[in-house]
Design a protein around this motif. Structure first.
Motif, PDB file in Angstrom:
ATOM      1  N   PHE A   6      36.860  48.294  48.544  1.00 23.27           N
ATOM      2  CA  PHE A   6      35.591  49.144  48.524  1.00 23.27           C
ATOM      3  C   PHE A   6      36.211  50.454  49.285  1.00 23.27           C
ATOM      4  N   HIS A   7      36.934  51.335  48.721  1.00 22.40           N
ATOM      5  CA  HIS A   7      37.427  52.476  49.595  1.00 22.40           C
ATOM      6  C   HIS A   7      36.549  53.846  49.374  1.00 22.40           C
ATOM      7  N   LEU A  20      35.401  51.041  43.644  1.00 25.40           N
ATOM      8  CA  LEU A  20      35.357  49.782  43.712  1.00 25.40           C
ATOM      9  C   LEU A  20      36.219  48.988  42.895  1.00 25.40           C
ATOM     10  N   GLU A  21      36.582  47.802  43.171  1.00 28.94           N
ATOM     11  CA  GLU A  21      37.603  46.944  42.465  1.00 28.94           C
ATOM     12  C   GLU A  21      36.755  45.569  42.219  1.00 28.94           C
ATOM     13  N   PHE A  22      37.002  45.113  41.061  1.00 27.71           N
ATOM     14  CA  PHE A  22      36.447  44.021  40.642  1.00 27.71           C
ATOM     15  C   PHE A  22      37.383  42.860  39.733  1.00 27.71           C
ATOM     16  N   TYR A  23      37.058  41.875  39.384  1.00 27.34           N
ATOM     17  CA  TYR A  23      37.791  40.936  38.487  1.00 27.34           C
ATOM     18  C   TYR A  23      36.698  40.584  37.475  1.00 27.34           C
ATOM     19  N   LEU A  24      37.246  40.659  36.250  1.00 22.37           N
ATOM     20  CA  LEU A  24      36.585  39.795  35.142  1.00 22.37           C
ATOM     21  C   LEU A  24      37.100  38.342  35.178  1.00 22.37           C
ATOM     22  N   VAL A  25      36.177  37.349  35.126  1.00 24.51           N
ATOM     23  CA  VAL A  25      36.713  36.121  35.192  1.00 24.51           C
ATOM     24  C   VAL A  25      36.058  35.226  34.066  1.00 24.51           C
ATOM     25  N   ASP A  53      23.469  54.362  47.381  1.00 26.75           N
ATOM     26  CA  ASP A  53      22.620  53.844  45.894  1.00 26.75           C
ATOM     27  C   ASP A  53      23.462  53.630  44.822  1.00 26.75           C
ATOM     28  N   ASP A  54      24.474  54.540  44.345  1.00 27.40           N
ATOM     29  CA  ASP A  54      25.086  54.382  43.238  1.00 27.40           C
ATOM     30  C   ASP A  54      26.086  53.117  43.388  1.00 27.40           C
ATOM     31  N   ALA A  55      26.802  53.024  44.518  1.00 29.22           N
ATOM     32  CA  ALA A  55      27.698  51.800  44.660  1.00 29.22           C
ATOM     33  C   ALA A  55      26.820  50.609  44.549  1.00 29.22           C
ATOM     34  N   VAL A  56      25.600  50.334  45.052  1.00 28.62           N
ATOM     35  CA  VAL A  56      24.840  49.276  44.972  1.00 28.62           C
ATOM     36  C   VAL A  56      24.443  48.816  43.518  1.00 28.62           C
ATOM     37  N   LEU A  57      23.871  49.871  42.749  1.00 32.29           N
ATOM     38  CA  LEU A  57      23.542  49.752  41.303  1.00 32.29           C
ATOM     39  C   LEU A  57      24.730  49.893  40.433  1.00 32.29           C
ATOM     40  N   PHE A  58      25.838  50.297  40.825  1.00 32.11           N
ATOM     41  CA  PHE A  58      27.193  49.878  40.015  1.00 32.11           C
ATOM     42  C   PHE A  58      27.403  48.415  39.846  1.00 32.11           C
ATOM     43  N   LYS A  59      27.357  47.913  41.055  1.00 36.45           N
ATOM     44  CA  LYS A  59      27.717  46.659  41.222  1.00 36.45           C
ATOM     45  C   LYS A  59      26.885  45.598  40.347  1.00 36.45           C
ATOM     46  N   ARG A  60      25.693  45.932  40.350  1.00 33.88           N
ATOM     47  CA  ARG A  60      24.585  45.164  39.624  1.00 33.88           C
ATOM     48  C   ARG A  60      24.690  45.305  38.283  1.00 33.88           C
ATOM     49  N   CYS A  99      33.418  39.603  39.208  1.00 31.86           N
ATOM     50  CA  CYS A  99      33.431  39.214  40.728  1.00 31.86           C
ATOM     51  C   CYS A  99      33.962  40.022  41.687  1.00 31.86           C
ATOM     52  N   PHE A 100      33.048  40.445  42.370  1.00 30.96           N
ATOM     53  CA  PHE A 100      33.595  41.464  43.650  1.00 30.96           C
ATOM     54  C   PHE A 100      33.805  40.671  44.814  1.00 30.96           C
ATOM     55  N   MET A 101      33.930  39.552  44.737  1.00 37.56           N
ATOM     56  CA  MET A 101      34.539  38.888  46.031  1.00 37.56           C
ATOM     57  C   MET A 101      35.835  39.651  46.632  1.00 37.56           C
ATOM     58  N   ALA A 102      35.821  39.567  47.725  1.00 38.21           N
ATOM     59  CA  ALA A 102      37.110  40.083  48.535  1.00 38.21           C
ATOM     60  C   ALA A 102      38.372  39.539  48.102  1.00 38.21           C
ATOM     61  N   LYS A 103      38.627  38.444  47.813  1.00 37.76           N
ATOM     62  CA  LYS A 103      39.834  37.653  47.444  1.00 37.76           C
ATOM     63  C   LYS A 103      39.704  36.434  46.884  1.00 37.76           C
ATOM     64  N   PRO A 104      39.281  36.678  45.388  1.00 34.91           N
ATOM     65  CA  PRO A 104      38.956  35.423  44.791  1.00 34.91           C
ATOM     66  C   PRO A 104      40.427  34.403  44.264  1.00 34.91           C
ATOM     67  N   TYR A 105      41.387  34.930  44.437  1.00 35.50           N
ATOM     68  CA  TYR A 105      42.633  34.586  43.987  1.00 35.50           C
ATOM     69  C   TYR A 105      43.538  34.489  45.511  1.00 35.50           C
ATOM     70  N   GLY A 106      43.980  33.534  46.071  1.00 37.71           N
ATOM     71  CA  GLY A 106      44.677  33.363  47.232  1.00 37.71           C
ATOM     72  C   GLY A 106      45.897  34.220  47.306  1.00 37.71           C
ATOM     73  N   ASP A 107      46.645  34.137  45.965  1.00 37.78           N
ATOM     74  CA  ASP A 107      47.977  34.736  45.837  1.00 37.78           C
ATOM     75  C   ASP A 107      47.890  36.197  44.969  1.00 37.78           C
ATOM     76  N   ARG A 108      46.853  36.703  44.716  1.00 38.75           N
ATOM     77  CA  ARG A 108      46.672  38.084  44.030  1.00 38.75           C
ATOM     78  C   ARG A 108      45.883  39.068  44.854  1.00 38.75           C
ATOM     79  N   ALA A 109      46.076  40.319  44.289  1.00 37.77           N
ATOM     80  CA  ALA A 109      45.169  41.278  45.041  1.00 37.77           C
ATOM     81  C   ALA A 109      43.836  41.273  45.132  1.00 37.77           C
ATOM     82  N   GLY A 110      43.473  41.529  46.550  1.00 41.44           N
ATOM     83  CA  GLY A 110      41.854  41.740  46.766  1.00 41.44           C
ATOM     84  C   GLY A 110      41.278  42.491  46.151  1.00 41.44           C
ATOM     85  N   ASN A 111      39.664  42.680  46.254  1.00 42.24           N
ATOM     86  CA  ASN A 111      39.048  43.642  45.875  1.00 42.24           C
ATOM     87  C   ASN A 111      38.586  44.565  46.979  1.00 42.24           C
TER      88      ASN A 111
END
Length: 451
Positions: free
Chosen positions: A260-261, A142-147, A225-232, A246-258
């Protein structure tokens, strides 16, 4: 579950600092919804005596009822039973006062599983594997941004070490990992308390973007379960440290998306990985599973990309797939077969964004793979590069197309119960209509006086 309930109650008795609990189910959008209950009601929650409305599962992303939802208006918004999932009680240490989460799922009045619950959908798929003597082994990334939570639009956080705001990409930067060590340490500590099997952490391609991998487990329901709890957990710890996660798929239009592989393999009753035939290519069963994944991919895209913003991530040359294609050691396509020792042969599914519901994602992936195995579907030839050559099938290019494809998809109809499909489509249509009524600032700036 008698012994497990006794263990939980004994643990709570030893924690006199915990005065309240959170009793919650996971809705179709992957949002936890439920109640704050006094700790004295723990046994009631664990014994399956709490009640919540079935409609709770199908609320839209803003928490609104779905217009015309039969679960609300035809039944008088009836309650269902909330059954404990059996996942221990989960300590929460990032709130103002210590608490713990009791994870629940819904059942009908007679105790039968409520098939509109996304966790139940995954459990049904796993029962089908069990009948074949197969067990999925799954791991997630799981990928996420800190903002900065003070900004109206996402901007990089201020480094706790340098005091400077992050403003550039720092892929695999050890310095960035070190700068945010206090936050990452607390995430790992909270995950250990909840028995979430966290593995490696890296700084990803975006400003303030991180990826934390979860170890594989031979229980796909637990992996979800682990993935749901991890995000929270990440969201809670981020707030504790003065950030927003931020777990939005694409919070920045010009940067990498988040992304979930999902990585998975299948083991038989002897514990043997049936994807491994000793070769680099993998077994026939593995290729049949890939065939099923490709066959169901377009109509399942709504699960992997469930929101308006999700389709900003699925763009060419973005490390997010747009073609229904597969390949060996190829991160440009939807289905990647990683290299390495044959005993670890597995499939990596790369379509989903981090904004998706993990229960639905794993149900869609494992359900499609099962269809491929049962029907011995061929995946065709593997793809090199991004799969732009030739005429590969494409993923739906936008939200409306994905909703329509999911609603009419024959494979989706085999994977998900009708009540869940109908609820999910109604939810997404309502969200789409709401977005259509809202005109963005950019549209106004562009068109207000120029056309």
């Amino acid at each position: 579950m008698g012994d497990a309930i006794a263990d939980v109650l004994n643990w709570l008795e030893s924690r006199n600092d915990i005065q309240s609990l959170r009793a919650a189910v996971c809705d179709l959008n992957g949002i936890m919804r439920g109640k704050r209950i006094p700790v004295e009601q723990a046994r009631k929650a664990l014994d399956g005596k709490l009640r919540m409305p079935f409609s709770l599962i199908g609320l839209d992303v803003w928490g609104e009822d779905i217009e015309g939802n039969a679960l609300v208006f035809s039944t008088g918004d009836a309650d269902g039973l909330c059954q404990w999932t059996g996942r221990g009680i989960l300590p929460v240490n990032w709130t103002a006062h210590p608490t713990a989460l009791v994870p629940l799922w819904l059942a009908d009045e007679n105790g039968a599983p409520y098939l509109g619950d996304p966790r139940r959908a995954l459990a049904r798929i796993l029962d089908r594997y069990k009948a074949l003597g197969l067990t999925p082994v799954a791991a997630t990334e799981l990928e996420f941004y800190l903002v900065d939570p003070q900004s109206q639009r996402p901007v990089g956080p201020v480094s706790p070490v340098t005091g400077r705001r992050l403003d550039s990409d720092a892929a695999l930067s050890i310095d960035e990992i070190d700068d945010f060590e206090a936050f990452i340490h607390d995430v790992y500590d909270a995950c250990r308390m909840q028995d979430i099997p966290v593995d490696t952490a890296i700084a990803e391609n975006g400003v303030g973007q991180f990826e934390i991998n979860l170890n594989h487990v031979a229980d796909a329901l637990r992996a979800a379960d682990d993935a749901v709890l991890f995000k929270r957990t990440v969201k809670g710890i981020a707030r504790k440290h003065g950030f927003a996660a931020c777990f939005m798929a694409k919070p920045y239009g010009d940067r990498a998306g988040n992304g979930f592989h999902v990585h998975f393999s299948l083991v038989d009753t002897d514990g043997r990985n049936v994807f491994d035939d000793g070769s680099e290519q993998g077994s026939e069963i593995m290729r049949h599973a890939v065939g099923g994944l490709l066959a169901a991919m377009a109509e399942s895209t709504l699960v992997f990309a469930p929101h308006f913003n999700s389709y900003r991530r699925l763009r060419p040359r973005s490390y997010a797939p747009t073609a229904v294609a597969w390949g060996y050691e190829n991160r440009m396509v939807a289905i990647r077969i990683p290299g390495g020792p044959s005993a670890a042969r597995r499939i990596e599914h790369r379509v989903s964004g981090a904004d998706a519901n993990p229960y639905l994602v794993l149900a869609a992936i494992l359900g499609a793979a099962l269809i491929g195995i049962e029907r011995e579907l061929s995946p065709g030839d593997p793809t090199r590069g991004e799969g732009q050559g030739g005429q590969p099938a494409r993923l739906p290019p936008d939200w409306a197309s994905a909703i329509a494809s999911f609603e009419s998809g024959a494979h989706v109809g085999e994977i998900f119960p009708a009540i869940l499909r109908d609820s999910f489509v109604a939810c997404k249509r309502q969200e789409l209509n709401t977005f259509a009524l809202n005109v963005s600032d950019f549209e106004l700036e562009t068109y207000l006086e120029s056309v």
